[in-house]
Design a protein around this motif. Structure first.
Motif, PDB file in Angstrom:
ATOM      1  N   LEU A  39      -3.177  30.551  80.296  1.00  0.00           N
ATOM      2  CA  LEU A  39      -3.024  31.087  81.649  1.00  0.00           C
ATOM      3  C   LEU A  39      -4.270  31.867  82.058  1.00  0.00           C
ATOM      4  O   LEU A  39      -4.722  31.781  83.212  1.00  0.00           O
ATOM      5  CB  LEU A  39      -1.794  31.992  81.713  1.00  0.00           C
ATOM      6  N   TYR A  40      -4.830  32.619  81.129  1.00  0.00           N
ATOM      7  CA  TYR A  40      -6.036  33.404  81.410  1.00  0.00           C
ATOM      8  C   TYR A  40      -7.168  32.487  81.857  1.00  0.00           C
ATOM      9  O   TYR A  40      -7.857  32.750  82.855  1.00  0.00           O
ATOM     10  CB  TYR A  40      -6.441  34.179  80.156  1.00  0.00           C
ATOM     11  N   GLU A  41      -7.352  31.385  81.117  1.00  0.00           N
ATOM     12  CA  GLU A  41      -8.412  30.429  81.466  1.00  0.00           C
ATOM     13  C   GLU A  41      -8.159  29.834  82.850  1.00  0.00           C
ATOM     14  O   GLU A  41      -9.065  29.755  83.686  1.00  0.00           O
ATOM     15  CB  GLU A  41      -8.473  29.322  80.430  1.00  0.00           C
ATOM     16  N   PHE A  42      -6.928  29.409  83.095  1.00  0.00           N
ATOM     17  CA  PHE A  42      -6.603  28.758  84.361  1.00  0.00           C
ATOM     18  C   PHE A  42      -6.821  29.706  85.540  1.00  0.00           C
ATOM     19  O   PHE A  42      -7.450  29.348  86.535  1.00  0.00           O
ATOM     20  CB  PHE A  42      -5.154  28.271  84.342  1.00  0.00           C
ATOM     21  N   LEU A  43      -6.298  30.926  85.428  1.00  0.00           N
ATOM     22  CA  LEU A  43      -6.435  31.888  86.527  1.00  0.00           C
ATOM     23  C   LEU A  43      -7.898  32.275  86.743  1.00  0.00           C
ATOM     24  O   LEU A  43      -8.321  32.526  87.874  1.00  0.00           O
ATOM     25  CB  LEU A  43      -5.592  33.136  86.247  1.00  0.00           C
ATOM     26  N   GLY A  44      -8.662  32.338  85.659  1.00  0.00           N
ATOM     27  CA  GLY A  44     -10.084  32.645  85.797  1.00  0.00           C
ATOM     28  C   GLY A  44     -10.825  31.551  86.553  1.00  0.00           C
ATOM     29  O   GLY A  44     -11.664  31.832  87.411  1.00  0.00           O
ATOM     30  N   LEU A  45     -10.512  30.304  86.254  1.00  0.00           N
ATOM     31  CA  LEU A  45     -11.144  29.179  86.946  1.00  0.00           C
ATOM     32  C   LEU A  45     -10.729  29.123  88.414  1.00  0.00           C
ATOM     33  O   LEU A  45     -11.538  28.809  89.291  1.00  0.00           O
ATOM     34  CB  LEU A  45     -10.769  27.859  86.262  1.00  0.00           C
ATOM     35  N   ALA A  46      -9.454  29.414  88.675  1.00  0.00           N
ATOM     36  CA  ALA A  46      -8.910  29.275  90.032  1.00  0.00           C
ATOM     37  C   ALA A  46      -9.110  30.517  90.887  1.00  0.00           C
ATOM     38  O   ALA A  46      -8.837  30.475  92.094  1.00  0.00           O
ATOM     39  CB  ALA A  46      -7.411  28.958  89.937  1.00  0.00           C
ATOM     40  N   ASP A  47      -9.599  31.588  90.306  1.00  0.00           N
ATOM     41  CA  ASP A  47      -9.658  32.892  90.963  1.00  0.00           C
ATOM     42  C   ASP A  47     -10.213  32.832  92.385  1.00  0.00           C
ATOM     43  O   ASP A  47     -11.383  32.522  92.600  1.00  0.00           O
ATOM     44  CB  ASP A  47     -10.506  33.845  90.118  1.00  0.00           C
ATOM     45  N   ASP A  48      -9.345  33.107  93.346  1.00  0.00           N
ATOM     46  CA  ASP A  48      -9.711  33.205  94.762  1.00  0.00           C
ATOM     47  C   ASP A  48     -10.369  31.935  95.298  1.00  0.00           C
ATOM     48  O   ASP A  48     -11.118  31.983  96.280  1.00  0.00           O
ATOM     49  CB  ASP A  48     -10.635  34.411  94.979  1.00  0.00           C
ATOM     50  N   ASN A  49     -10.079  30.804  94.685  1.00  0.00           N
ATOM     51  CA  ASN A  49     -10.646  29.533  95.143  1.00  0.00           C
ATOM     52  C   ASN A  49      -9.822  29.005  96.313  1.00  0.00           C
ATOM     53  O   ASN A  49      -8.590  28.960  96.239  1.00  0.00           O
ATOM     54  CB  ASN A  49     -10.642  28.515  93.998  1.00  0.00           C
ATOM     55  N   PRO A  50     -10.452  28.584  97.398  1.00  0.00           N
ATOM     56  CA  PRO A  50      -9.706  28.121  98.576  1.00  0.00           C
ATOM     57  C   PRO A  50      -8.826  26.906  98.319  1.00  0.00           C
ATOM     58  O   PRO A  50      -7.883  26.652  99.073  1.00  0.00           O
ATOM     59  CB  PRO A  50     -10.810  27.794  99.591  1.00  0.00           C
ATOM     60  N   LEU A  51      -9.105  26.139  97.261  1.00  0.00           N
ATOM     61  CA  LEU A  51      -8.239  25.006  96.934  1.00  0.00           C
ATOM     62  C   LEU A  51      -6.801  25.449  96.703  1.00  0.00           C
ATOM     63  O   LEU A  51      -5.853  24.685  96.909  1.00  0.00           O
ATOM     64  CB  LEU A  51      -8.749  24.282  95.685  1.00  0.00           C
ATOM     65  N   PHE A  52      -6.628  26.716  96.298  1.00  0.00           N
ATOM     66  CA  PHE A  52      -5.305  27.237  95.961  1.00  0.00           C
ATOM     67  C   PHE A  52      -4.698  28.055  97.101  1.00  0.00           C
ATOM     68  O   PHE A  52      -3.740  28.792  96.910  1.00  0.00           O
ATOM     69  CB  PHE A  52      -5.384  28.100  94.693  1.00  0.00           C
ATOM     70  N   GLY A  53      -5.250  27.889  98.298  1.00  0.00           N
ATOM     71  CA  GLY A  53      -4.793  28.689  99.428  1.00  0.00           C
ATOM     72  C   GLY A  53      -3.330  28.530  99.763  1.00  0.00           C
ATOM     73  O   GLY A  53      -2.697  29.452 100.298  1.00  0.00           O
ATOM     74  N   THR A  54      -2.732  27.366  99.470  1.00  0.00           N
ATOM     75  CA  THR A  54      -1.319  27.139  99.762  1.00  0.00           C
ATOM     76  C   THR A  54      -0.551  26.743  98.501  1.00  0.00           C
ATOM     77  O   THR A  54       0.520  26.129  98.576  1.00  0.00           O
ATOM     78  CB  THR A  54      -1.160  26.037 100.824  1.00  0.00           C
ATOM     79  N   ALA A  55      -1.091  27.087  97.336  1.00  0.00           N
ATOM     80  CA  ALA A  55      -0.463  26.712  96.066  1.00  0.00           C
ATOM     81  C   ALA A  55       0.664  27.672  95.702  1.00  0.00           C
ATOM     82  O   ALA A  55       0.774  28.774  96.244  1.00  0.00           O
ATOM     83  CB  ALA A  55      -1.509  26.681  94.960  1.00  0.00           C
ATOM     84  N   ASP A  56       1.478  27.241  94.734  1.00  0.00           N
ATOM     85  CA  ASP A  56       2.623  28.046  94.298  1.00  0.00           C
ATOM     86  C   ASP A  56       2.280  28.957  93.128  1.00  0.00           C
ATOM     87  O   ASP A  56       3.182  29.463  92.452  1.00  0.00           O
ATOM     88  CB  ASP A  56       3.786  27.128  93.903  1.00  0.00           C
ATOM     89  N   ILE A  57       1.000  29.173  92.882  1.00  0.00           N
ATOM     90  CA  ILE A  57       0.580  30.116  91.853  1.00  0.00           C
ATOM     91  C   ILE A  57      -0.367  31.114  92.488  1.00  0.00           C
ATOM     92  O   ILE A  57      -1.139  30.775  93.391  1.00  0.00           O
ATOM     93  CB  ILE A  57      -0.092  29.386  90.669  1.00  0.00           C
ATOM     94  N   TRP A  58      -0.285  32.365  92.060  1.00  0.00           N
ATOM     95  CA  TRP A  58      -1.061  33.433  92.701  1.00  0.00           C
ATOM     96  C   TRP A  58      -2.460  33.509  92.105  1.00  0.00           C
ATOM     97  O   TRP A  58      -2.643  33.873  90.954  1.00  0.00           O
ATOM     98  CB  TRP A  58      -0.355  34.766  92.508  1.00  0.00           C
ATOM     99  N   VAL A  59      -3.444  33.189  92.916  1.00  0.00           N
ATOM    100  CA  VAL A  59      -4.839  33.329  92.492  1.00  0.00           C
ATOM    101  C   VAL A  59      -5.661  34.058  93.545  1.00  0.00           C
ATOM    102  O   VAL A  59      -6.834  34.343  93.327  1.00  0.00           O
ATOM    103  CB  VAL A  59      -5.488  31.953  92.196  1.00  0.00           C
TER     104      VAL A  59
END
Length: 270
Positions: free
Chosen positions: A47-67
């Motif tokens: 999870l740490y790796e995933f959240l670090g990669l996704a951190d505040d990335n616009p691709l996740f703007g409407t995703a169901d995980i908090w980044v």
């Protein structure tokens, strides 16, 4: 060479997500590092790796995980319970008998260290973006596990009613990413990737039989049965997706609901 066992982190790396450098200039720490220090709790490495990669990335703007930076992520479910108690104590004090059946009121009458006798503490990591009524979390007791289960809680249910969503965190993360790419609720990923300077082409084809789909995959030397499966977090289907990639060719292959093939192809820039 086709890669069949893609993790969620593998997929988002391919789409351009990279681990940011928080230490340029000042010795700044990431939100994840700050969380671990403040809560004295390690986040599962996956999870740490995933959240670090996704951190505040616009691709996740409407995703169901908090980044997104707007969220204080991650945080524990006991924080929500404590906040509800703090916000409502003044009303309860005026008419305590009126609230005797209220769960938060009942929790307020016992020491916090006894809350675990009613419900475990969950590390909340996301919610359904469309409605915002379901939270996803990992039980605190499972945080030392390499690939812990993920639970969900609906705000219409008892605050003690957390249920298993996926048996593995890896399936949850993979399902989130596949939902994003497939555009189950929003076309955010497709819109962003098609607009980038190094853009991607999306080709979506629906087949009327598995044989026809296998034949198409065979043209790309892909074995359908070897592709990794992931559930849909949005739709709740256990094996909604199959996914693989040919990184050398810059292509990602996603099968949705056994009949739809979505191919993401990196566009060569002139």
């Amino acid at each position: 060479m086709v890669q069949y066992q893609l993790s969620a982190a593998d997929v988002i790396r391919m789409l351009g997500c990279t681990m940011p450098d928080y230490r340029e200039g000042a010795a700044e720490k990431s939100r994840l590092e700050l969380f671990e220090e403040e809560c004295h709790q390690k986040i599962p490495p996956m999870l740490y790796e995933f959240l670090g990669l996704a951190d505040d990335n616009p691709l996740f703007g409407t995703a169901d995980i908090w980044v997104s930076a707007e969220y204080h992520l991650p945080y524990f479910s006991y924080v929500d319970i404590a906040q509800q108690i703090e916000q409502n104590e003044k009303y309860w004090a005026r008419a305590p008998k009126k609230y005797e059946e209220n769960e938060h009121y009942q929790f307020s009458k016992i020491p916090r260290e006894q809350w675990k006798d009613k419900v475990p503490n969950y590390l909340q990591i996301g919610s359904d973006y469309a409605a915002g009524v379901v939270c996803y979390g990992i039980c605190e007791a499972d945080l030392e596990r390499e690939d812990p289960p993920v639970y969900y809680w609906n705000e219409d249910n008892s605050i003690t009613d957390w249920q298993i969503l996926t048996e593995k965190l890896s399936d949850f993360l993979g399902g989130i990413v596949c939902d994003m790419i497939a555009g189950v609720e929003y076309s955010t990923v497709q819109d962003i990737l098609e607009e980038e300077e190094e853009s991607w082409e999306f080709c979506r084809t629906e087949y009327n039989s598995e044989e026809a789909l296998r034949a198409e995959l065979g043209q790309h030397h892909i074995d359908l049965d070897s592709m990794r499966t992931y559930p849909s977090i949005s739709d709740g289907e256990d094996e909604a997706y199959r996914i693989c990639a040919d990184e050398e060719a810059g292509a990602l292959y996603l099968i949705q609901n056994k009949t739809i093939l979505l191919v993401l192809q990196k566009v060569e820039q002139e």
